[in-house]
Scaffold this active site. Sequence first.
Site, short mmCIF file in Angstrom:
data_model
loop_
_atom_site.label_atom_id
_atom_site.label_comp_id
_atom_site.label_asym_id
_atom_site.label_seq_id
_atom_site.Cartn_x
_atom_site.Cartn_y
_atom_site.Cartn_z
N GLY A 277 0.81 -1.21 0.00
CA GLY A 277 0.00 0.00 0.00
C GLY A 277 0.84 1.26 0.00
O GLY A 277 0.63 2.17 -0.81
N ASP B 22 4.60 -3.49 6.69
CA ASP B 22 3.35 -3.61 7.41
C ASP B 22 3.48 -4.48 8.66
O ASP B 22 2.49 -4.94 9.19
CB ASP B 22 2.27 -4.19 6.50
N ASN B 23 4.69 -4.73 9.12
CA ASN B 23 4.81 -5.54 10.33
C ASN B 23 6.05 -5.17 11.12
O ASN B 23 7.04 -4.67 10.58
CB ASN B 23 4.78 -7.03 10.00
N CYS C 90 -5.16 -16.63 4.42
CA CYS C 90 -5.47 -18.06 4.44
C CYS C 90 -6.06 -18.45 5.80
O CYS C 90 -6.87 -19.37 5.88
CB CYS C 90 -4.23 -18.89 4.10
N CYS D 179 16.06 5.34 17.45
CA CYS D 179 15.86 4.32 16.43
C CYS D 179 14.45 3.76 16.55
O CYS D 179 13.69 4.15 17.43
CB CYS D 179 16.92 3.22 16.54
N CYS E 171 17.73 2.01 25.20
CA CYS E 171 17.55 1.18 24.00
C CYS E 171 18.72 0.21 23.85
O CYS E 171 19.87 0.62 23.77
CB CYS E 171 17.43 2.06 22.77
N ARG F 54 10.27 -4.38 10.26
CA ARG F 54 10.69 -3.01 10.58
C ARG F 54 11.90 -3.01 11.50
O ARG F 54 12.86 -2.29 11.29
CB ARG F 54 9.56 -2.26 11.27
N CYS G 274 20.23 0.56 19.76
CA CYS G 274 21.13 1.61 19.28
C CYS G 274 22.02 2.14 20.40
O CYS G 274 22.93 2.91 20.14
CB CYS G 274 20.36 2.73 18.60
ZN LIG Z 1 17.21 2.80 19.79
#
Ligand SMILES: [Zn+2]
Length: 584
Positions: A33, A124-125, A180, A165, A442, A129, A445
Amino acid sequence: MAQPRYDHSVAGLGEANFEKLRTCKVLVVGAGGIGCELLKNLVLVGCEKLTVVDLDTIDVSNLNRQFLFRKKHVGKSKAEVAGEAIKRFNPNVEVEAIHGNIITNPLFKVDWFRGFDAVINALDNVDARRHVNRMCLAADKPLIEAGTTGFLGQVFCIRKGETACYECFPKPQRVVYPICTIRSTPSQPVHCVVWAKELFKLLFGDASASMLFDDPAAEGEPSSFASACAAVRTTSVDGASKAVGAALAALCDAEVKAQLALGTYKTAKKVPTPLSSPELTDGAASQPPSTITNRPADWDRAVWTAPQCSAEIAEVARELLSNDMKERLGSWEFDKDDEASMRFVAAAANLRCRVFHIDPLSLYEAKGVAGNIVPAIATTNAVVAGLQVLELLRLVEQKCILSEERTSLAEVGRYTYCQRFPTGRKCELLQPVALEGPQPTCYVCRNATIPVALDTNETTLQTFVDVVLKKKLGFIDPAVDKGNSGLVDSEDEGLARNLPLTLAKLPAGGVVNGTLLCVNDFQIDLEVNVEVRHKANKDFDEKANPERVDILTGAAAAPAVATHHDFISQNDENSEPAAKKARH
Ligand SMILES: [Zn+2]
């Protein structure tokens, strides 16, 4: 000298910057999309060196918003068809289209990412990502990330050491459902609710956009229910009960038998049971238990029987086929607040649950489930893809890329929210704010230590690797050391004997409360410390946390989301929590 087709971009950027943009090597991850919009935009502003990766093939349900694809492309690679389509926009464009999985394909190493000037995500997931996030951090390349949820969306840039990040902030959970699962193998009530909504679309809405629609042009036999469902649309009010009975018998009896005969459920954990056709047709022919104005107080909280469901569906059909409603036939859209369509979906989902041995829902429960499903909005995708290209232009103009001196993204990058309604001081629908810096907590990063609580006496090393390291923390091929002794390494066969042992029984004193483990993954170039904390299994809330693991850092709070070749929509797990927005 630039060609006339680029005049608009040269006017905006100037000759020198346009030349950088034209030759800028851009990787687009995802051709769905957002990806279709993005690729079109990139070509139109003059980018000529594009690489696009997508693992999906084109499904009929994509055609309403992924406009680079046509009916004849169904079943073909999204990346390849999109690549061909944009070459027709501008033959100067060099497109490398790769049909592959960005996470698992061995071609996509850190070095491969280093070959690009900028990376743009159109995914989309969450799994993909965070993988691309890690690869871009490792390769030190800027990443332009985006996501949409219905009318909401956001676009932001990421660069190692300069900005937060993708994994600096926790992601709320939202699940997407593979087609499915909906068409063949539902295992939860929500799958049946989605199926019922698709059936509503097939009968009364834009049928060809329904997941249950069989494209007449496609190869293979149409489903056994296709003609019975088509007949409901063309029947009269008087014929509605009979047509609905026949359609339900085809869907819940004949089709199930046909699939069983084809061996579709040979390896399934639960085998579906067809419902009784006479029960469904008789139910449809009877009046519903009571009319809308005269229902018992708890009718919406009670679980209807199969014949009751049949009767409700027939009544909705009579309503929607009646003369004063007839002109909306073909354009009805499910709305949980529309009484008739909600009644239809509750009843149809109930029947579907019965076929697959799932506890059926009341109308009240079905409404709650149906309300949480966010549709993909093509316009939001278009807005977001446009903003991503503006960010790319900014990177070029502000010398964040393709320049000897390098401007930090922290100075010029923007985090832009798309709102549904105008908000904020200037009442804008698009709200750009400064980018956050890398978050000290984090582990991706900032290499922060990750505290993990679990039962060290009960959890095996295998479970630790599969659930904690791979599923929750997103490692691909982790090696684990305790001090100088190796515990896990896929290339050291001798260590495989450790895997069935519980953590406390491992060599070198075991992994117990307070043990610090070093986890290293060469594939994503990431090394972090995991601090193990003992928490007895009995102290976990098994319902809320069946895996009995607590990851005690914000960045890893998001559970993994199913990855699959097909998604209903671009439903996005990327919305930021309200608390973060409030800080700006
Ligand atoms: Zn980070």
